[in-house]
Design a protein around this motif. Sequence first.
Motif, PDB file in Angstrom:
ATOM      1  N   SER A  24       0.759  -1.188  -0.236  1.00 10.52           N
ATOM      2  CA  SER A  24      -0.087   0.045  -0.010  1.00 10.52           C
ATOM      3  C   SER A  24       0.954   1.366   0.035  1.00 10.52           C
ATOM      4  N   ALA A  25       1.949   1.315   0.465  1.00  9.03           N
ATOM      5  CA  ALA A  25       3.030   2.331   0.467  1.00  9.03           C
ATOM      6  C   ALA A  25       4.327   1.974  -0.055  1.00  9.03           C
ATOM      7  N   HIS A  50       7.103  10.092  -0.554  1.00  6.71           N
ATOM      8  CA  HIS A  50       6.934  11.594  -0.589  1.00  6.71           C
ATOM      9  C   HIS A  50       5.505  12.024  -0.054  1.00  6.71           C
ATOM     10  N   ALA A  51       4.402  11.269  -0.699  1.00  5.89           N
ATOM     11  CA  ALA A  51       3.139  11.543  -0.497  1.00  5.89           C
ATOM     12  C   ALA A  51       2.860  11.027   1.013  1.00  5.89           C
ATOM     13  N   LEU A  52       3.421   9.969   1.660  1.00  6.70           N
ATOM     14  CA  LEU A  52       3.388   9.602   2.817  1.00  6.70           C
ATOM     15  C   LEU A  52       3.761  10.660   3.855  1.00  6.70           C
ATOM     16  N   LEU A  53       4.973  11.160   3.591  1.00 12.43           N
ATOM     17  CA  LEU A  53       5.877  12.170   4.490  1.00 12.43           C
ATOM     18  C   LEU A  53       4.869  13.389   4.419  1.00 12.43           C
ATOM     19  N   GLY A  54       4.145  13.710   3.498  1.00 16.05           N
ATOM     20  CA  GLY A  54       3.182  14.991   3.420  1.00 16.05           C
ATOM     21  C   GLY A  54       1.962  14.568   4.565  1.00 16.05           C
ATOM     22  N   LEU A  55       1.566  13.470   4.644  1.00 16.23           N
ATOM     23  CA  LEU A  55       0.737  12.963   5.409  1.00 16.23           C
ATOM     24  C   LEU A  55       0.949  13.062   7.060  1.00 16.23           C
ATOM     25  N   THR A  56       2.160  12.570   7.061  1.00 17.60           N
ATOM     26  CA  THR A  56       2.659  12.133   8.367  1.00 17.60           C
ATOM     27  C   THR A  56       3.186  13.507   9.106  1.00 17.60           C
ATOM     28  N   GLY A  57       4.039  13.977   8.209  1.00 20.37           N
ATOM     29  CA  GLY A  57       4.553  15.240   8.580  1.00 20.37           C
ATOM     30  C   GLY A  57       5.878  14.767   9.480  1.00 20.37           C
ATOM     31  N   ASP A  58       6.130  15.197  10.541  1.00 19.07           N
ATOM     32  CA  ASP A  58       7.407  14.900  11.419  1.00 19.07           C
ATOM     33  C   ASP A  58       6.912  14.074  12.618  1.00 19.07           C
ATOM     34  N   PRO A  94      -6.721   6.178   4.336  1.00 16.63           N
ATOM     35  CA  PRO A  94      -6.655   5.812   5.696  1.00 16.63           C
ATOM     36  C   PRO A  94      -5.656   6.548   6.538  1.00 16.63           C
ATOM     37  N   HIS A  95      -4.883   7.222   6.001  1.00 16.31           N
ATOM     38  CA  HIS A  95      -3.850   8.159   6.683  1.00 16.31           C
ATOM     39  C   HIS A  95      -4.487   9.433   7.160  1.00 16.31           C
ATOM     40  N   LYS A  96      -5.265   9.996   6.502  1.00 15.55           N
ATOM     41  CA  LYS A  96      -5.805  11.109   6.578  1.00 15.55           C
ATOM     42  C   LYS A  96      -6.506  11.254   8.039  1.00 15.55           C
ATOM     43  N   GLY A  97      -5.808  12.253   8.699  1.00 10.45           N
ATOM     44  CA  GLY A  97      -6.244  12.528  10.334  1.00 10.45           C
ATOM     45  C   GLY A  97      -5.537  11.428  11.170  1.00 10.45           C
TER      46      GLY A  97
END
Length: 100
Positions: A24-25, A50-58, A94-97
Amino acid sequence: MPQITALATPESPQELELCTLYTSAEPCCMCAGAVYWTGIGRVVYALSEHALLGLTGDHPENPTFSLPCREVFAKGQRKVSVLGPMLEGEAAEPHKGFWS
């Protein structure tokens, strides 16, 4: 227990080269190394690192190297085919929020 033994028996390098890992990632650099060393021949992923990093931040539970798996595989001596990202919007849902 022949079934467990069969599952524990490693595939031949020729068989593994024909295998595809669907995920999935995008594999992180550590997972990409594991894919490379096991001999799997192809990776198909939905959500890019890259997109996952945008969703998880730091977020401390998901640190990232921001290193695409293609770059890891390119440094190796054998080819690993990569297809992705695919269905990135759906894979991001599923990662949103979750990481906030």
